[in-house]
Design an enzyme around this catalytic site. Structure first.
Site, PDB file in Angstrom:
ATOM      1  N   GLY A  62       0.855  -1.194   0.000  1.00  0.00           N
ATOM      2  CA  GLY A  62       0.000   0.000   0.000  1.00  0.00           C
ATOM      3  C   GLY A  62       0.885   1.236   0.000  1.00  0.00           C
ATOM      4  O   GLY A  62       1.988   1.221  -0.541  1.00  0.00           O
ATOM      5  N   ARG A  63       0.383   2.297   0.635  1.00  0.00           N
ATOM      6  CA  ARG A  63       1.142   3.565   0.650  1.00  0.00           C
ATOM      7  C   ARG A  63       2.546   3.364   1.234  1.00  0.00           C
ATOM      8  O   ARG A  63       3.553   3.754   0.628  1.00  0.00           O
ATOM      9  CB  ARG A  63       0.388   4.628   1.462  1.00  0.00           C
ATOM     10  CG  ARG A  63      -0.855   5.169   0.789  1.00  0.00           C
ATOM     11  CD  ARG A  63      -1.650   6.022   1.749  1.00  0.00           C
ATOM     12  NE  ARG A  63      -2.210   5.204   2.804  1.00  0.00           N
ATOM     13  CZ  ARG A  63      -3.510   4.886   2.924  1.00  0.00           C
ATOM     14  NH1 ARG A  63      -4.377   5.353   2.055  1.00  0.00           N
ATOM     15  NH2 ARG A  63      -3.914   4.114   3.910  1.00  0.00           N
ATOM     16  N   ILE A  64       2.619   2.756   2.427  1.00  0.00           N
ATOM     17  CA  ILE A  64       3.925   2.614   3.091  1.00  0.00           C
ATOM     18  C   ILE A  64       4.780   1.584   2.354  1.00  0.00           C
ATOM     19  O   ILE A  64       5.978   1.794   2.130  1.00  0.00           O
ATOM     20  CB  ILE A  64       3.745   2.256   4.583  1.00  0.00           C
ATOM     21  CG1 ILE A  64       3.050   3.419   5.303  1.00  0.00           C
ATOM     22  CG2 ILE A  64       5.089   1.948   5.245  1.00  0.00           C
ATOM     23  CD1 ILE A  64       2.608   3.115   6.725  1.00  0.00           C
ATOM     24  N   ARG A 102      -2.883  -8.628  -1.028  1.00  0.00           N
ATOM     25  CA  ARG A 102      -4.095  -9.466  -1.197  1.00  0.00           C
ATOM     26  C   ARG A 102      -4.809  -9.164  -2.505  1.00  0.00           C
ATOM     27  O   ARG A 102      -5.532 -10.000  -3.025  1.00  0.00           O
ATOM     28  CB  ARG A 102      -5.025  -9.320   0.002  1.00  0.00           C
ATOM     29  CG  ARG A 102      -5.688  -8.007   0.053  1.00  0.00           C
ATOM     30  CD  ARG A 102      -6.685  -7.893   1.166  1.00  0.00           C
ATOM     31  NE  ARG A 102      -6.973  -6.484   1.327  1.00  0.00           N
ATOM     32  CZ  ARG A 102      -7.678  -5.961   2.280  1.00  0.00           C
ATOM     33  NH1 ARG A 102      -8.164  -6.737   3.219  1.00  0.00           N
ATOM     34  NH2 ARG A 102      -7.899  -4.693   2.342  1.00  0.00           N
ATOM     35  N   ARG A 104       1.733  -3.817  12.570  1.00  0.00           N
ATOM     36  CA  ARG A 104       1.157  -3.935  13.905  1.00  0.00           C
ATOM     37  C   ARG A 104       1.732  -5.200  14.521  1.00  0.00           C
ATOM     38  O   ARG A 104       1.962  -6.200  13.818  1.00  0.00           O
ATOM     39  CB  ARG A 104      -0.374  -4.030  13.857  1.00  0.00           C
ATOM     40  CG  ARG A 104      -1.066  -2.692  13.649  1.00  0.00           C
ATOM     41  CD  ARG A 104      -0.937  -1.772  14.862  1.00  0.00           C
ATOM     42  NE  ARG A 104      -1.622  -0.496  14.703  1.00  0.00           N
ATOM     43  CZ  ARG A 104      -1.031   0.637  14.297  1.00  0.00           C
ATOM     44  NH1 ARG A 104       0.263   0.663  14.008  1.00  0.00           N
ATOM     45  NH2 ARG A 104      -1.728   1.759  14.203  1.00  0.00           N
ATOM     46  N   GLU A 127       2.021  -4.033  23.282  1.00  0.00           N
ATOM     47  CA  GLU A 127       2.793  -2.817  23.573  1.00  0.00           C
ATOM     48  C   GLU A 127       2.300  -2.163  24.862  1.00  0.00           C
ATOM     49  O   GLU A 127       1.097  -2.153  25.102  1.00  0.00           O
ATOM     50  CB  GLU A 127       2.650  -1.821  22.408  1.00  0.00           C
ATOM     51  CG  GLU A 127       3.317  -2.341  21.151  1.00  0.00           C
ATOM     52  CD  GLU A 127       3.209  -1.398  19.972  1.00  0.00           C
ATOM     53  OE1 GLU A 127       2.833  -0.231  20.161  1.00  0.00           O
ATOM     54  OE2 GLU A 127       3.527  -1.838  18.866  1.00  0.00           O
ATOM     55  N   HIS A 142       8.010   1.717  18.732  1.00  0.00           N
ATOM     56  CA  HIS A 142       6.948   2.242  17.859  1.00  0.00           C
ATOM     57  C   HIS A 142       7.260   3.701  17.446  1.00  0.00           C
ATOM     58  O   HIS A 142       6.499   4.622  17.740  1.00  0.00           O
ATOM     59  CB  HIS A 142       5.577   2.153  18.547  1.00  0.00           C
ATOM     60  CG  HIS A 142       4.432   2.057  17.575  1.00  0.00           C
ATOM     61  ND1 HIS A 142       3.369   1.207  17.758  1.00  0.00           N
ATOM     62  CD2 HIS A 142       4.175   2.720  16.417  1.00  0.00           C
ATOM     63  CE1 HIS A 142       2.516   1.355  16.747  1.00  0.00           C
ATOM     64  NE2 HIS A 142       2.992   2.274  15.928  1.00  0.00           N
ATOM     65  N   GLY A 199       7.668   4.761  14.271  1.00  0.00           N
ATOM     66  CA  GLY A 199       7.347   4.992  12.853  1.00  0.00           C
ATOM     67  C   GLY A 199       7.094   6.446  12.471  1.00  0.00           C
ATOM     68  O   GLY A 199       7.671   6.947  11.519  1.00  0.00           O
TER      69      GLY A 199
HETATM   70  N1  LIG Z   1       5.098   1.634  12.955  1.00  0.00           N
HETATM   71  C1  LIG Z   1       4.356   2.714  12.835  1.00  0.00           C
HETATM   72  O1  LIG Z   1       4.514   3.702  13.542  1.00  0.00           O
HETATM   73  C2  LIG Z   1       3.294   2.766  11.780  1.00  0.00           C
HETATM   74  C3  LIG Z   1       3.025   4.016  11.198  1.00  0.00           C
HETATM   75  C4  LIG Z   1       2.047   4.071  10.218  1.00  0.00           C
HETATM   76  C5  LIG Z   1       1.339   2.931   9.839  1.00  0.00           C
HETATM   77  N2  LIG Z   1       1.628   1.742  10.456  1.00  0.00           N
HETATM   78  C6  LIG Z   1       0.892   0.537  10.057  1.00  0.00           C
HETATM   79  O2  LIG Z   1       1.067   0.356   8.656  1.00  0.00           O
HETATM   80  C7  LIG Z   1      -0.178  -0.072   8.093  1.00  0.00           C
HETATM   81  C8  LIG Z   1      -0.198   0.200   6.601  1.00  0.00           C
HETATM   82  O3  LIG Z   1      -0.371   1.572   6.334  1.00  0.00           O
HETATM   83  P1  LIG Z   1      -0.608   2.093   4.823  1.00  0.00           P
HETATM   84  O4  LIG Z   1      -0.892   3.546   4.916  1.00  0.00           O
HETATM   85  O5  LIG Z   1       0.462   1.613   3.948  1.00  0.00           O
HETATM   86  O6  LIG Z   1      -1.960   1.297   4.494  1.00  0.00           O
HETATM   87  P2  LIG Z   1      -2.538   0.918   3.057  1.00  0.00           P
HETATM   88  O7  LIG Z   1      -3.947   0.582   3.282  1.00  0.00           O
HETATM   89  O8  LIG Z   1      -2.169   1.970   2.059  1.00  0.00           O
HETATM   90  O9  LIG Z   1      -1.706  -0.402   2.665  1.00  0.00           O
HETATM   91  C9  LIG Z   1      -1.946  -1.665   3.181  1.00  0.00           C
HETATM   92  C10 LIG Z   1      -1.757  -2.678   2.071  1.00  0.00           C
HETATM   93  O10 LIG Z   1      -1.854  -3.987   2.644  1.00  0.00           O
HETATM   94  C11 LIG Z   1      -2.665  -4.783   1.783  1.00  0.00           C
HETATM   95  N3  LIG Z   1      -3.266  -5.859   2.574  1.00  0.00           N
HETATM   96  C12 LIG Z   1      -4.279  -5.781   3.456  1.00  0.00           C
HETATM   97  N4  LIG Z   1      -4.536  -6.985   3.988  1.00  0.00           N
HETATM   98  C13 LIG Z   1      -3.676  -7.850   3.415  1.00  0.00           C
HETATM   99  C14 LIG Z   1      -3.454  -9.241   3.539  1.00  0.00           C
HETATM  100  N5  LIG Z   1      -4.195  -9.984   4.358  1.00  0.00           N
HETATM  101  N6  LIG Z   1      -2.482  -9.798   2.799  1.00  0.00           N
HETATM  102  C15 LIG Z   1      -1.745  -9.052   1.946  1.00  0.00           C
HETATM  103  N7  LIG Z   1      -1.919  -7.734   1.777  1.00  0.00           N
HETATM  104  C16 LIG Z   1      -2.863  -7.132   2.508  1.00  0.00           C
HETATM  105  C17 LIG Z   1      -3.683  -3.821   1.179  1.00  0.00           C
HETATM  106  O11 LIG Z   1      -4.226  -4.331  -0.021  1.00  0.00           O
HETATM  107  C18 LIG Z   1      -2.812  -2.583   0.973  1.00  0.00           C
HETATM  108  O12 LIG Z   1      -2.191  -2.605  -0.295  1.00  0.00           O
HETATM  109  C19 LIG Z   1      -1.208   0.715   8.929  1.00  0.00           C
HETATM  110  O13 LIG Z   1      -2.484   0.127   8.874  1.00  0.00           O
HETATM  111  C20 LIG Z   1      -0.603   0.681  10.318  1.00  0.00           C
HETATM  112  O14 LIG Z   1      -1.065  -0.450  11.025  1.00  0.00           O
HETATM  113  C21 LIG Z   1       2.587   1.643  11.415  1.00  0.00           C
HETATM  114  O1  LIG Z   2      -0.948   3.739  12.481  1.00  0.00           O
HETATM  115  C1  LIG Z   2      -0.208   4.707  12.646  1.00  0.00           C
HETATM  116  O2  LIG Z   2      -0.327   5.770  11.985  1.00  0.00           O
HETATM  117  C2  LIG Z   2       0.906   4.624  13.642  1.00  0.00           C
HETATM  118  O3  LIG Z   2       1.107   3.364  14.139  1.00  0.00           O
HETATM  119  C3  LIG Z   2       0.736   5.613  14.757  1.00  0.00           C
HETATM  120  O4  LIG Z   2       1.573   6.656  14.515  1.00  0.00           O
END
Ligand SMILES: NC(=O)c1ccc[n+]([C@@H]2O[C@H](COP(=O)([O-])OP(=O)(O)OC[C@H]3O[C@@H](n4cnc5c(N)ncnc54)[C@H](O)[C@@H]3O)[C@@H](O)[C@H]2O)c1
Ligand SMILES: O=C(O)[C@H](O)CO
Length: 318
Positions: free
Chosen positions: A156-158, A179, A238, A267, A285, A287
């Site tokens: 996805g985005r990240i 997925r 997560r 956590e 955590h 990020g």
């Molecule tokens: N460590 C941190 O501080 C931190 C910071 C920001 C986000 N995050 C986590 O990162 C996650 C992703 O963020 P994002 O903005 O990239 O989200 P996003 O929705 O843009 O990307 C998630 C991707 O995962 C895919 N996906 C979902 N379920 C799946 C599965 N079962 N198998 C395979 N692929 C699957 C989706 O199709 C999507 O492409 C957030 O939901 C959050 O939990 C953590």
């Molecule tokens: O999901 C998020 O954006 C992070 O885990 C909290 O900063």
């Protein structure tokens, strides 16, 4: 004036902007709201700006009945601590902060990848403790990163921002598992048909899926056995996406080589067995932990909250 609850201290810029519009209560505590506190907040406030861990689950919505609250404007992109279906049934909007977190989180994934590959935290601990006895050609040899293969789980985005860094910054070969079909990964990258295939192809595995029922323990003992024994595992998504005891066992038994973690199952609890291992990099955590990023997240959450309390749909409704 409408009453809002902000469940953690936020940067001043965000608190000032919130106080200019609302009667604001800020909770001065880093522990998450429990179910009773969350239910009480739903009945007491017009809007809530919660964050990770705050227990807005189905039970809390049952307890709250017909809530006064119109929106849970989550601070963060991940909202796995909120039951969005129960919220919708109760007439409560849920919004998040996509995009604001992307680059900072991808940067932390790269920090973990490099630190773990090059044994940076182990080396730092030795140096800090005065244990470095001098440079040696075969001392503290790590894993070379440039040109290796990275598997991104969740493109996805990240995931895409990580792929960009790996491809342009480190000449890495990028494969991924997602997925659904990803038409535009942003860099040359091969979508693998299965999780197993992605794990087996990679020198580095980086997990970037959202936390959910579907992704709970997506990475389990079998997944670690699918990785190369030289493989390095990174998780910024997560904690509960990974079966933590299975990860510890895989590290202890050299099923995989090393791991870098930003997130944990319970956590802020980090198991002693994990902390005892030298081949792991452990971050608390971090990020999105940069002031301008947290300000942007806060302002985005506030915009969502303002829209909902003005009777409009929040721009980042989930
Ligand atoms: N460590 C941190 O501080 C931190 C910071 C920001 C986000 N995050 C986590 O990162 C996650 C992703 O963020 P994002 O903005 O990239 O989200 P996003 O929705 O843009 O990307 C998630 C991707 O995962 C895919 N996906 C979902 N379920 C799946 C599965 N079962 N198998 C395979 N692929 C699957 C989706 O199709 C999507 O492409 C957030 O939901 C959050 O939990 C953590
Ligand atoms: O999901 C998020 O954006 C992070 O885990 C909290 O900063």
């Amino acid at each position: 004036m409408k009453k809002i609850l902000i469940t953690r201290i936020l940067p001043d810029k965000v608190l000032d902007a919130a106080r200019a519009k609302f009667d604001v209560t800020v909770r001065d505590d880093v522990t998450p709201l429990n179910v009773n506190e969350a239910a009480d907040a739903l009945q007491t406030y017009d809007g809530i700006l919660p964050t990770l861990g705050d227990a807005f689950d189905a039970t809390c919505f049952e307890q709250a009945g017909k809530p006064r609250c119109k929106i849970l404007a989550n601070f963060g992109v991940g909202y796995n601590h909120i039951d969005a279906t129960a919220a919708a049934k109760a007439g409560v909007f849920v919004s998040n902060t996509p995009g604001a977190v992307t680059d900072a989180t991808a940067d932390i994934a790269m920090t973990l990848l490099l630190m773990t590959a090059r044994r940076a935290s182990e080396g730092e601990r030795i140096t800090r403790a005065g244990g470095w006895k001098g440079w040696g050609p075969v001392q503290m040899l790590g894993t070379h990163v440039t040109g290796k293969t990275v598997a991104i789980i969740g493109m996805g985005r990240i995931g895409k921002a990580i792929a960009k860094r790996c491809h342009y910054g480190f000449d890495m070969n990028v494969v991924f598992y997602n997925r659904s079909i990803v038409q535009e990964p942003g860099v040359p990258a091969e979508q693998m048909p299965t999780l197993e295939a992605a794990l087996g192809a990679a020198d580095f595995v980086v997990v970037a899926v959202p936390g959910s029922k579907e992704t709970h323990h997506l990475i389990d003992g079998n997944a670690f056995r699918d990785m190369k024994s030289t493989g390095i595992f990174i998780n910024i998504s997560r904690g509960d996406v990974v079966d933590e005891p299975a990860l510890i066992s895989a590290l202890q038994n050299k099923v995989i080589h090393a791991a870098g973690l930003d997130v944990y199952e319970q956590e802020p609890f980090v198991p002693e067995a994990l902390r005892a291992l030298d081949n792991v990099t452990l971050l608390p955590h971090l990020g999105t932990a940069a002031l301008e990023v947290r300000e942007n997240m806060g302002m985005m959450a506030l915009d969502n909250l303002i829209a909902a309390l003005d009777g409009k749909a929040p721009p980042n409704k989930v």
